[in-house]
Structure formats: C-alpha cells, structure tokens
Design a protein around this motif. Structure first.
Motif, PDB file in Angstrom:
ATOM      1  N   LEU A   8       0.826  -1.208   0.000  1.00 24.20           N
ATOM      2  CA  LEU A   8       0.000   0.000   0.000  1.00 24.20           C
ATOM      3  C   LEU A   8       0.862   1.260   0.000  1.00 24.20           C
ATOM      4  O   LEU A   8       0.516   2.261  -0.627  1.00 24.20           O
ATOM      5  N   ARG A   9       1.993   1.213   0.712  1.00 22.96           N
ATOM      6  CA  ARG A   9       2.909   2.360   0.730  1.00 22.96           C
ATOM      7  C   ARG A   9       3.441   2.629  -0.673  1.00 22.96           C
ATOM      8  O   ARG A   9       3.503   3.763  -1.126  1.00 22.96           O
ATOM      9  N   GLU A  10       3.826   1.559  -1.373  1.00 16.76           N
ATOM     10  CA  GLU A  10       4.325   1.704  -2.736  1.00 16.76           C
ATOM     11  C   GLU A  10       3.255   2.299  -3.652  1.00 16.76           C
ATOM     12  O   GLU A  10       3.536   3.180  -4.460  1.00 16.76           O
ATOM     13  N   ARG A  11       2.031   1.822  -3.486  1.00 19.74           N
ATOM     14  CA  ARG A  11       0.919   2.347  -4.297  1.00 19.74           C
ATOM     15  C   ARG A  11       0.699   3.828  -4.011  1.00 19.74           C
ATOM     16  O   ARG A  11       0.475   4.630  -4.923  1.00 19.74           O
ATOM     17  N   LYS A  15       1.090   6.889  -6.674  1.00 26.49           N
ATOM     18  CA  LYS A  15      -0.014   7.822  -6.912  1.00 26.49           C
ATOM     19  C   LYS A  15       0.452   9.270  -6.705  1.00 26.49           C
ATOM     20  O   LYS A  15       0.146  10.157  -7.504  1.00 26.49           O
ATOM     21  N   ALA A  16       1.205   9.502  -5.644  1.00 25.65           N
ATOM     22  CA  ALA A  16       1.717  10.848  -5.369  1.00 25.65           C
ATOM     23  C   ALA A  16       2.631  11.320  -6.495  1.00 25.65           C
ATOM     24  O   ALA A  16       2.545  12.466  -6.934  1.00 25.65           O
ATOM     25  N   ALA A  17       3.499  10.437  -6.974  1.00 21.92           N
ATOM     26  CA  ALA A  17       4.403  10.805  -8.070  1.00 21.92           C
ATOM     27  C   ALA A  17       3.618  11.130  -9.331  1.00 21.92           C
ATOM     28  O   ALA A  17       3.936  12.098 -10.048  1.00 21.92           O
ATOM     29  N   THR A  20       1.860  14.524  -8.825  1.00 19.58           N
ATOM     30  CA  THR A  20       2.858  15.593  -8.850  1.00 19.58           C
ATOM     31  C   THR A  20       3.321  15.866 -10.277  1.00 19.58           C
ATOM     32  O   THR A  20       3.439  17.023 -10.693  1.00 19.58           O
ATOM     33  N   GLU A  21       3.556  14.823 -11.047  1.00 16.21           N
ATOM     34  CA  GLU A  21       3.980  15.004 -12.432  1.00 16.21           C
ATOM     35  C   GLU A  21       2.878  15.648 -13.262  1.00 16.21           C
ATOM     36  O   GLU A  21       3.152  16.479 -14.124  1.00 16.21           O
ATOM     37  N   ALA A  22       1.627  15.283 -13.014  1.00 11.77           N
ATOM     38  CA  ALA A  22       0.509  15.883 -13.750  1.00 11.77           C
ATOM     39  C   ALA A  22       0.417  17.384 -13.476  1.00 11.77           C
ATOM     40  O   ALA A  22       0.198  18.183 -14.399  1.00 11.77           O
ATOM     41  N   VAL A  23       0.597  17.775 -12.223  1.00 14.38           N
ATOM     42  CA  VAL A  23       0.569  19.200 -11.880  1.00 14.38           C
ATOM     43  C   VAL A  23       1.748  19.915 -12.530  1.00 14.38           C
ATOM     44  O   VAL A  23       1.595  20.997 -13.105  1.00 14.38           O
ATOM     45  N   ALA A  24       2.935  19.314 -12.459  1.00 14.38           N
ATOM     46  CA  ALA A  24       4.117  19.933 -13.077  1.00 14.38           C
ATOM     47  C   ALA A  24       3.910  20.099 -14.580  1.00 14.38           C
ATOM     48  O   ALA A  24       4.236  21.153 -15.150  1.00 14.38           O
ATOM     49  N   GLU A  25       3.348  19.098 -15.233  1.00  9.42           N
ATOM     50  CA  GLU A  25       3.109  19.188 -16.672  1.00  9.42           C
ATOM     51  C   GLU A  25       2.092  20.278 -16.991  1.00  9.42           C
ATOM     52  O   GLU A  25       2.253  21.024 -17.956  1.00  9.42           O
ATOM     53  N   ALA A  26       1.054  20.394 -16.181  1.00 18.18           N
ATOM     54  CA  ALA A  26       0.067  21.463 -16.383  1.00 18.18           C
ATOM     55  C   ALA A  26       0.722  22.842 -16.253  1.00 18.18           C
ATOM     56  O   ALA A  26       0.426  23.758 -17.022  1.00 18.18           O
ATOM     57  N   LEU A  27       1.624  22.975 -15.305  1.00 20.10           N
ATOM     58  CA  LEU A  27       2.348  24.246 -15.143  1.00 20.10           C
ATOM     59  C   LEU A  27       3.250  24.516 -16.341  1.00 20.10           C
ATOM     60  O   LEU A  27       3.321  25.647 -16.831  1.00 20.10           O
ATOM     61  N   GLY A  44       3.790  21.751  -3.513  1.00 19.72           N
ATOM     62  CA  GLY A  44       2.341  21.684  -3.321  1.00 19.72           C
ATOM     63  C   GLY A  44       1.912  20.357  -2.742  1.00 19.72           C
ATOM     64  O   GLY A  44       1.094  20.298  -1.813  1.00 19.72           O
ATOM     65  N   TRP A  45       2.465  19.256  -3.288  1.00 24.82           N
ATOM     66  CA  TRP A  45       2.096  17.933  -2.774  1.00 24.82           C
ATOM     67  C   TRP A  45       2.563  17.768  -1.323  1.00 24.82           C
ATOM     68  O   TRP A  45       1.811  17.271  -0.483  1.00 24.82           O
ATOM     69  N   ALA A  46       3.774  18.173  -1.025  1.00 23.26           N
ATOM     70  CA  ALA A  46       4.287  18.040   0.342  1.00 23.26           C
ATOM     71  C   ALA A  46       3.439  18.864   1.315  1.00 23.26           C
ATOM     72  O   ALA A  46       3.134  18.408   2.424  1.00 23.26           O
TER      73      ALA A  46
END
Length: 84
Positions: A8-11, A15-17, A20-27, A44-46
C-alpha cells in the motif's frame, strides 16, 4: 500518514508521483519553466500531505483551514530564511 504495509505504501508513493507530475506538466503547459514547475508541484504535494496529516490529528478545523495554515507557515519559513 503512509500506509503500514509495503504494498500500500508503494501504491501511495506511485499515486503521489503521478499526481505531482501531472501538476508539473500542467504548469509547463502554462509556460512555467521545467525546474520551477517541478519545484511548485513537489512543494504543493508536500504541503497538502502535511495539511492532511494535521487535519487527521485535528479534525475540528477544516482541511481548507489546515491547508491555508500550511501554506502560511511555508511562506513564513521562506521569509525567515531570506532575512537570516
């Protein structure tokens, strides 16, 4: 706030990665430089993760209130570092 089991931790980390990448790409698509887009998305994610943990510890305040507090704290911390 991470799940106790490794699977579950890996999942959760994957998911967080992904988010985070989706937000970075949108920016980036809005003209933000790569380095700054990555920094903003990760920060932002942190900050969200920190606020969500605070909300679980203190549900008497809304998640929005905890988010605002976390971003205020981050701004104050940044200002303090710059004036030191």
């Amino acid at each position: 706030m991470f799940p106790a089991t490794p699977t579950l931790r890996e999942r959760e980390l994957a998911k967080a990665a992904s988010l985070t990448e989706a937000v970075a790409e949108a920016l980036r698509q809005r003209g933000v430089a790569d380095r700054l887009a990555d920094l903003a998305a990760q920060t932002g994610w942190a900050t969200f993760h920190h606020a969500a943990g605070a909300w679980l510890d203190d549900p008497s305040r809304s998640l929005d209130a905890h988010l605002l507090q976390a971003f205020d704290d981050l701004r104050d911390l940044s200002a303090a570092v710059l004036t030191s």
